[in-house]
Scaffold this active site. Sequence first.
Site, PDB file in Angstrom:
ATOM      1  NE  ARG A   1      -2.309  -1.186   3.573  1.00 12.85           N
ATOM      2  CZ  ARG A   1      -2.232  -2.389   4.126  1.00 12.85           C
ATOM      3  NH1 ARG A   1      -2.797  -3.417   3.529  1.00 12.85           N
ATOM      4  NH2 ARG A   1      -1.610  -2.585   5.278  1.00 12.85           N
ATOM      5  CB  ILE A   2       3.551   2.476   2.247  1.00 21.33           C
ATOM      6  CG1 ILE A   2       2.644   2.515   3.486  1.00 21.33           C
ATOM      7  CG2 ILE A   2       4.521   3.655   2.274  1.00 21.33           C
ATOM      8  CD1 ILE A   2       3.374   2.331   4.796  1.00 21.33           C
TER       9      ILE A   2
ATOM     10  CB  THR B   1       9.617   5.952   5.273  1.00 15.85           C
ATOM     11  OG1 THR B   1       9.119   5.335   4.073  1.00 15.85           O
ATOM     12  CG2 THR B   1      10.191   7.311   4.941  1.00 15.85           C
TER      13      THR B   1
ATOM     14  NE  ARG C   1       8.990  -1.329  12.240  1.00 16.51           N
ATOM     15  CZ  ARG C   1       7.984  -0.460  12.191  1.00 16.51           C
ATOM     16  NH1 ARG C   1       8.131   0.663  11.509  1.00 16.51           N
ATOM     17  NH2 ARG C   1       6.841  -0.722  12.796  1.00 16.51           N
TER      18      ARG C   1
ATOM     19  CD  GLU D   1      12.872   4.743  16.725  1.00 14.66           C
ATOM     20  OE1 GLU D   1      12.493   5.261  17.791  1.00 14.66           O
ATOM     21  OE2 GLU D   1      12.149   4.645  15.716  1.00 14.66           O
TER      22      GLU D   1
ATOM     23  CG  HIS E   1       9.891   6.296  13.834  1.00 16.20           C
ATOM     24  ND1 HIS E   1      10.231   5.130  14.467  1.00 16.20           N
ATOM     25  CD2 HIS E   1       8.923   5.962  12.943  1.00 16.20           C
ATOM     26  CE1 HIS E   1       9.500   4.134  13.991  1.00 16.20           C
ATOM     27  NE2 HIS E   1       8.707   4.616  13.059  1.00 16.20           N
TER      28      HIS E   1
END
Length: 322
Positions: free
Chosen positions: A154-155, A235, A237, A266, A284
């Site tokens: 989808r993205i 964008t 992982r 992170e 993020h």
Amino acid sequence: QVIVTRKLPDSVETRLCELFDTQLNHSDSPLSRDDLVKAMQKAEVLIPTVTDIIDKSLLANTGPQFRLIANFGNGVDNIDVETAVQRGITVTNTPNVLTEDTADFAMALLLAVPRRLTEGVQAVQNHDWPGWSPNYMLGQRISGKRLGIIGLGRIGQAVARRARAFGLQIHYHNRRRATNKIEHELEATYWDSLDQMLSRMDIISVHCPYTPATYHLLSARRLALLQPHAYVINTARGAVIDEAALGRLIRDEKIAGAGLDVFEKELEINAELLNSKKVVLAPHLGSATMEARQDMGERVIINVKTFADGHQPPDRVLPAHL
């Protein structure tokens, strides 16, 4: 009883408290591992986020009443879904609500990196701008470039639609080839070989989920296939890319730059990437819109309410889905 691990939008917390016996995290500090154990020994439902690692050893300490993990997030790589299902615990996520916002942000990085946007902003803010000149801070044109999308879900499709409007040529690699309808709509070229696609693209944008199979999918070997003028956008992982290798290749000018919204660890960003002027780093922010957070909360509430009413939640995640 429902326990929420982080501060959620006020309207979401209010609705949770109206519907369930809900314990909130007003401090918004991540729960420690011991606190997570206590929560899962006490609650029937846990609402964690991407920063809460629900692994096998943690699941071994759940109470007999613990039945549902309603993840506040699209990805579930923070949860050992297989172990949870084996222990009779249902896992849900919040799909289909982050697509447009994440695609917008991927496109923002895709524009910012080749045009050296943040580098230019810093020059102005630091009073280092000498004024306009024909050769000052030249970047690369976007139109006509080849965009290689890794993961045309989808993205990935949403990014492709945006990229076409900017004149980019769409190429993609996916576990399964897209339908003829999707390929026709996006004017997308499918590459069965990821290696071959990487070696021929001007920009790579990562949109595949994180699984054991995609850990360091862009390894040092594969990153070395990129052309010196190529850029990498991520964008999805952080662990999909070997950050150390990416940093070295950018330092050695074997890759032109990168735009990263996610990282392997992170708050522990690779020093080569952190100190490079050729890299745009974002904290993020892919899904960080008020609308997305609200929509995520509504999906969580639907899943918990459906489960509490004795029905299968609409966003149930099974190991076979991963």
